[in-house]
Design a protein around this motif. Sequence first.
Motif, PDB file in Angstrom:
ATOM      1  N   UNK A 332      -1.504  29.391   3.290  1.00  0.00           N
ATOM      2  CA  UNK A 332      -0.676  27.407   3.670  1.00  0.00           C
ATOM      3  C   UNK A 332       0.028  27.764   2.385  1.00  0.00           C
ATOM      4  N   UNK A 333       1.837  27.074   2.216  1.00  0.00           N
ATOM      5  CA  UNK A 333       2.731  27.133   1.417  1.00  0.00           C
ATOM      6  C   UNK A 333       3.327  25.506   1.239  1.00  0.00           C
ATOM      7  N   UNK A 334       2.957  24.708   0.632  1.00  0.00           N
ATOM      8  CA  UNK A 334       3.983  23.465  -0.337  1.00  0.00           C
ATOM      9  C   UNK A 334       4.635  23.806  -1.038  1.00  0.00           C
ATOM     10  N   UNK A 335       6.047  23.238   0.046  1.00  0.00           N
ATOM     11  CA  UNK A 335       6.733  23.816  -1.056  1.00  0.00           C
ATOM     12  C   UNK A 335       7.357  21.734  -1.700  1.00  0.00           C
ATOM     13  N   UNK A 336       6.940  21.410  -2.760  1.00  0.00           N
ATOM     14  CA  UNK A 336       7.601  20.179  -2.982  1.00  0.00           C
ATOM     15  C   UNK A 336       7.613  19.000  -1.709  1.00  0.00           C
ATOM     16  N   UNK A 337       6.320  19.297  -1.525  1.00  0.00           N
ATOM     17  CA  UNK A 337       5.595  18.352  -0.335  1.00  0.00           C
ATOM     18  C   UNK A 337       5.230  17.480  -1.166  1.00  0.00           C
ATOM     19  N   UNK A 338       5.692  16.266   0.490  1.00  0.00           N
ATOM     20  CA  UNK A 338       5.438  14.828   0.343  1.00  0.00           C
ATOM     21  C   UNK A 338       4.306  14.553  -0.189  1.00  0.00           C
ATOM     22  N   UNK A 339       3.756  13.810  -1.258  1.00  0.00           N
ATOM     23  CA  UNK A 339       2.565  13.733  -2.183  1.00  0.00           C
ATOM     24  C   UNK A 339       0.996  12.595  -1.570  1.00  0.00           C
ATOM     25  N   UNK A 340       2.232  11.491  -1.611  1.00  0.00           N
ATOM     26  CA  UNK A 340       1.439  10.097  -0.514  1.00  0.00           C
ATOM     27  C   UNK A 340       2.143   9.687   0.561  1.00  0.00           C
ATOM     28  N   UNK A 417      -1.325   9.312   7.701  1.00  0.00           N
ATOM     29  CA  UNK A 417      -2.044  10.494   7.105  1.00  0.00           C
ATOM     30  C   UNK A 417      -1.722  10.487   5.350  1.00  0.00           C
ATOM     31  N   UNK A 418      -2.578  10.481   5.050  1.00  0.00           N
ATOM     32  CA  UNK A 418      -3.008  10.060   3.340  1.00  0.00           C
ATOM     33  C   UNK A 418      -2.789  11.879   2.965  1.00  0.00           C
ATOM     34  N   UNK A 419      -1.205  12.390   2.094  1.00  0.00           N
ATOM     35  CA  UNK A 419      -1.930  14.015   2.244  1.00  0.00           C
ATOM     36  C   UNK A 419      -3.268  14.866   2.032  1.00  0.00           C
ATOM     37  N   UNK A 446       3.586  13.704 -11.475  1.00  0.00           N
ATOM     38  CA  UNK A 446       1.788  13.589 -11.374  1.00  0.00           C
ATOM     39  C   UNK A 446       1.635  13.189 -10.204  1.00  0.00           C
ATOM     40  N   UNK A 447       2.475  12.340  -9.122  1.00  0.00           N
ATOM     41  CA  UNK A 447       2.393  12.549  -7.344  1.00  0.00           C
ATOM     42  C   UNK A 447       2.065  13.629  -7.260  1.00  0.00           C
ATOM     43  N   UNK A 448       1.898  14.747  -6.996  1.00  0.00           N
ATOM     44  CA  UNK A 448       1.504  16.503  -6.670  1.00  0.00           C
ATOM     45  C   UNK A 448      -0.077  16.250  -7.198  1.00  0.00           C
ATOM     46  N   UNK A 449      -0.018  15.873  -8.244  1.00  0.00           N
ATOM     47  CA  UNK A 449      -1.160  15.648  -8.669  1.00  0.00           C
ATOM     48  C   UNK A 449      -2.326  15.244  -6.940  1.00  0.00           C
TER      49      UNK A 449
END
Length: 507
Positions: A332-340, A417-419, A446-449
């Motif tokens: 899976x590749x998550x490129x600058x994904x929506x994090x929340x 859905x919470x990512x 910090x959000x992608x974390x």
Amino acid sequence: MRLANPAAPGAGAEAAIFDRAPAKNMGRVRSRTARWRRSAVSAAAVVVVLAGCGGGAGSSPGPGPAFPGTAAGAQARWFFQALGRLPIPAAAIRAHFTPAFLAKAPPAFINARLAGAGQLRLVSVTSPRPDLVAFVMSVRGAQRFRVELPVDARGQITGLQAQALPPTASPASVLPALASGWVAQPVRFEAGGVTIYGTYTHPSRAAAHTIPAAVLLGGSGSVTDRNDNAPGQMNRNLLAAVAGWLSADGVASLRYDKLGSGQTGWGRYGSHPGRAGIRPYEQETVAALRFLARQPQTDRVRLAVFGHSQGGIYALLLASGLAGQAPKVRAVGLLEPVPIRFLDLVGRSSIASIALAVQNGQLTAAQAHSLRQALARAIASLRRTGTLPPGLPAGAAGTFNRDGMGTQLELSQIDRYDPAALAAKLPAHTAVLLTCSNADNYFGCDQVDHLASGLAKASARLDYVHLDGVDHFLKEDISKDPANFNQPLPFSARLRAALKTFLASNL
């Protein structure tokens, strides 16, 4: 690009630090909001996330242009060199800038706006008068800025203006070419009663052995097409670039115009697009993966899905099996994904946008309070009923109610859905490539974390790449200006290298 300070209108000093000027009215705020939803994930593109993910590489004037031996020249030389050693110590900033300037642009603000600057080269220097120096610098050999730096009688910096200069490349010249012997073939497949049109990239001749293959999913908005482009921004081309990179690494790919976009259009939803919720988009992902798995060149045990921005949520839904029964995904590749959660992101960004409008005098405190209440009502109603409540003020309704930007129903349903929770449902030890950037103007590392924490629960084999000076569409761009998504800037060289390593290890 005009760099503006966070002060109220009429303030004297200007802080020009790789950012956009604040909106002049709420209409412009809503316009930026619409562009963000159209090109990325949600609303209120006015906000620049301050959280950085690392400093820039060094800079040096080297041979060539030189700064003049004036007070302004000395300060310009210091500033240029300081850009190569980010973050600049607060004490150094206070020593070089006037108190009036720092009252409007404190050290933390300055460093946040400079995040991502690196690999600088001095192109030219001019000094029209002793108290002013203007210089042109290039960033990573791609983006160029003209910087004006004035000083006062004591030799301290009183302002900073940086103007992005037009790129010299063409859109075609920055797109990675397909590997020799590969073709981009127009294809179509059925999903949920709709004919989906796309591009299947693969070797033109049958190879002696099968190869891995990946589905590529674009960002939010029903107008976002197979290349991650949208009307008015047809040169973003992120997914076309990824397809080119994958071909060079021997990976076939399928990208497509999702429901509402490009050649696909609204199909059977044409007379009532508002009825299209999340399900048709999930069905597209499943059908696309099945299409790839059926191709004679595809190795069915080496399948991948890559999602950009909101496409990251759909990639997680597909890989976890929640989108429907589909072939197993290996990577899976998550490129600058929506994090929340989606509406949480909308709400936070919109509230920050309102605060900026108050700060700059476009809204009164009472008007801002009313808008915040309206946004809260809108989000609560979307979550409860999938529709907006009646009587919303235009400043709130415009955040969610835009022609061609997707449907309220899909927005409300994807928000469930919470990512991070989705990531935790991936099969154990799934290989995942995850990116964030300190120049992404929609959300920070910090959000992608938060999303990464869910991947840890799934024991994913994670490659988490912190990019430097790369925008939301993964171009080398430190401006944090959505208008530059459409500019012919090079795509991230660091991402290219990370992708190559990830594919070699996992596909």
